[in-house]
Design an enzyme around this catalytic site. Structure first.
Site, mmCIF file in Angstrom:
data_model
loop_
_atom_site.group_PDB
_atom_site.id
_atom_site.type_symbol
_atom_site.label_atom_id
_atom_site.label_comp_id
_atom_site.label_asym_id
_atom_site.label_seq_id
_atom_site.Cartn_x
_atom_site.Cartn_y
_atom_site.Cartn_z
ATOM 1 N N SER A 108 -49.593 36.964 -9.784
ATOM 2 C CA SER A 108 -48.281 37.606 -9.904
ATOM 3 C C SER A 108 -47.496 37.425 -8.600
ATOM 4 O O SER A 108 -46.266 37.277 -8.619
ATOM 5 C CB SER A 108 -48.436 39.092 -10.257
ATOM 6 O OG SER A 108 -49.125 39.770 -9.227
ATOM 7 N N GLU A 118 -54.987 25.337 0.033
ATOM 8 C CA GLU A 118 -54.650 25.993 1.303
ATOM 9 C C GLU A 118 -55.025 27.476 1.293
ATOM 10 O O GLU A 118 -55.496 28.011 2.298
ATOM 11 C CB GLU A 118 -53.140 25.836 1.565
ATOM 12 C CG GLU A 118 -52.638 26.416 2.869
ATOM 13 C CD GLU A 118 -53.286 25.783 4.093
ATOM 14 O OE1 GLU A 118 -52.962 24.648 4.422
ATOM 15 O OE2 GLU A 118 -54.141 26.440 4.706
ATOM 16 N N LYS A 126 -66.088 30.228 2.851
ATOM 17 C CA LYS A 126 -64.960 29.673 3.607
ATOM 18 C C LYS A 126 -65.423 28.711 4.701
ATOM 19 O O LYS A 126 -64.818 27.660 4.890
ATOM 20 C CB LYS A 126 -64.142 30.825 4.197
ATOM 21 C CG LYS A 126 -63.427 31.638 3.103
ATOM 22 C CD LYS A 126 -62.831 32.910 3.652
ATOM 23 C CE LYS A 126 -62.080 33.692 2.578
ATOM 24 N NZ LYS A 126 -61.714 35.048 3.061
#
Lengths: 400, 400
Positions: free
Chosen positions: B14, B124, B200
């Site tokens: 959203s 990204e 990550k």
């Protein structure tokens, strides 16, 4: 095999040749093609140096060689760099430069030529040395309206200010040490008066807002008037004095300025010390990001130039979009910008200062005969009106 | 006009729709084309929300619509995200994702499909939220051999550690507050045990060295065993405890690890506090650079996703080179990595500790009954051998 020419075999130019040699394998992989330096343009010869056979003294040799597809410009200054770069672009060669004067003055025009010729004009190394900032601004921060870009953009002055803060030495002593270490030039004016940082914030502000910001329009104040007494007050406030370049949008107006500013530890630039640079960007949705690294030096700067060469090679025949029109951005008068000010006056003027500025916050750094205080938020114009009535010993703009 | 679909209308999804609306003009200028959200895939309906008319429940509608050229995946998790993304790429649609699990596990394969189909797989937002790090790694740090990449990659744990350090509260109290503020989930395991940071650093290490680093191979230690006593010792050393993810090349070996580490103010990550993230990269010629910003949050993350959408639109029909082969990178055993260790044992074991470790540096944080010390540099294996002989109350790896 891609053949390139390097204009100027000084610190950065020779660094570029070294980087291309040292990281040859990685660079070939990243660029997708091997890159070879075919020419080095310099007025000098370098007998005994393996590059000697590539040295030419006449730019025509490079301009007229259709084999050269990328030109690296590391000469500095406007002339003849401007003519050389312009001709290279017009002849369909991409150009990568570390030359901030050239980019600040002619960036918009050279980008337009590059676009027309479907080549690239790239200048990552012109701001922040090895710190990736130009490419991130152009290609990463594309979903945001940039509200502010503020940086510690000059390593020499940051070294001097850090030295003064850590060791309590005077400006003159810190400058002398910077010169001995090779961080400051014998004529340090361009650094300490803020002229170098001014070119850089002109480039960043132009890119952030997509229009031409002339560096001559930017109010520029260096660090020569900062004293050890100012540093004592800064410490008392838990703050640091940093030479900041800022481009900032307030409503529909853009302000730009270079000046020493008091910042506290809430600002991510607070801990950017010594010769390091830091560039802080605020996006309307992204929030705050900061880029940090070595703002100068042979290898960091050369690494940034070579990253541009890699990009130019990857984009042969395609122009990478950079939004920087030659339309002039009229900066708002910095005197209309609002903030708090730290001010020192003789203690005899305390009552007068309180009367003029209203609810001030006194700062006591134990300096005999001084009344130091922080003003309420006001425009610089309002501050100046009031300050005229006082014998101001020093004034520092505040960021908090 | 470019038509896109958003898979998953949660926080990030959203946010993407909002960012595209709010910064529409700037984004259109940067992308060179207008971007319109044609479909939103979600199991739910959103009656009353203006997006309701775009909501579809069946992925086939999106996959089979040739008008859709970019798919945004913000569902999270591996299934069905993996199948959806793979099909989109195979059908010649670019994909932009914020999904770290998907990228860590299937990044290399999805990049290969994108390359073959001349589209793009961009991620990204999968690391560092709004901080530009993936694109700079791929496109800016191209002239350097990456020697190390180390980051504070999880905002929740950084918030907890900052809170413990600043307010002297326990882990449990800090965690509870993080949950109340919405920074930590009710089940905080993925954050506090280091699993999130592990995905990550797997992505960053894969990109830094161009090969597949499996997150299962990375030694992962969270922050649950950190106590206020550890924090007292850290302060005594002028240090901070940070949960660091590291990928590092030593000789020809690559080490990777997630663990709490003591760092001092020489490390630019030292002042990365609260929910902020910082990612430090060391190049062989560039030296040290750091990227700092909001590592999570609806708008920063959505801004990063939209910057990928802009890039995808600018590169329709062209694949942006990303070097990440599916060949597995065999990580070196972290037990062979060398460093100093901070250790606490009962004071009765002081002599034994000195005998085992040789020249140790005692740290006195005024903790009754404790002997705290720093070992000489040694491998983790050597440390463990010696530590077996002692009743270790806590051990922290040191970065200085």
């Amino acid at each position: 095999m891609i053949k390139i020419a390097v204009l100027g075999y000084g610190t950065v130019g020779s660094g570029v040749v070294e980087v291309l040699g040292k990281n040859h394998e990685k660079i070939t992989q990243r660029a997708g093609r091997e890159i070879e330096v075919k020419y080095i343009l310099d007025l000098r010869d370098f007998p005994g140096d393996p590059v000697q056979e590539k040295v030419v003294h006449d730019y025509r040799v490079i301009a007229e060689d259709p084999e050269i597809s990328v030109v690296v410009e590391t000469m500095g200054g406007i002339n003849p760099a401007y003519e050389f770069v312009k001709e290279a672009l017009e002849r369909g060669k991409s150009v990568c430069t570390s030359n901030k004067e050239l980019v600040a003055k002619h960036g918009a025009e050279l980008l337009a030529i590059a676009k027309e010729k479907k080549v690239n004009f790239l200048f990552e190394a012109s701001v922040g040395g090895g710190i990736p900032i130009i490419r991130p601004l152009n290609q990463s921060l594309t979903a945001d309206e940039i509200q502010e870009i503020t940086g510690i953009l000059n390593g020499t002055t940051n070294y001097i200010l850090t030295k003064m803060a850590k060791e309590g030495v005077s400006f003159a002593t810190a400058l002398k040490e910077a010169q001995e270490k090779g961080y400051a030039e014998r004529n340090p004016e361009a650094d300490v008066e803020g002229f170098d940082a001014c070119r850089k914030i002109a480039i960043l502000t132009s890119l952030a807002y997509g229009m031409q910001v002339d560096h001559e329009d930017i109010y520029t104040e260096g660090i020569t008037r900062i004293t050890d007494v100012d540093i004592s007050y800064a410490k008392e406030m838990g703050a640091a004095i940093k030479l900041l370049g800022t481009g900032k949008k307030v409503g529909h107006k853009v302000y730009a300025m270079i000046s020493p500013v008091l910042i506290n530890s809430d600002n991510p630039l607070f801990s950017v010390n010594d010769v390091f640079n830091g560039i802080f960007v605020r996006g309307n949705l992204l929030g705050d990001v900061m880029f940090y690294g070595a703002g100068a030096g042979k290898y960091p700067t050369a690494s940034a130039v070579v990253s541009d060469v890699v990009d130019a090679v990857k984009h042969l025949g395609t122009n990478i979009m950079t939004i920087w029109s030659s339309e002039k951005l009229e900066l708002a008068d910095y005197k209309d910008a609002s903030r708090r000010f730290f001010v020192r006056v003789p203690v005899a003027q305390e009552d007068k200062a309180r009367e003029l500025f209203g609810r001030v916050q006194e700062i006591d750094a134990g300096i005999l005969g001084d009344f130091g205080f922080i003003t309420p938020v006001m425009t610089e114009r309002e501050y100046e009106e009031k300050a005229k009535e006082l014998e101001v010993r020093s004034m520092l703009r505040m960021d908090f």
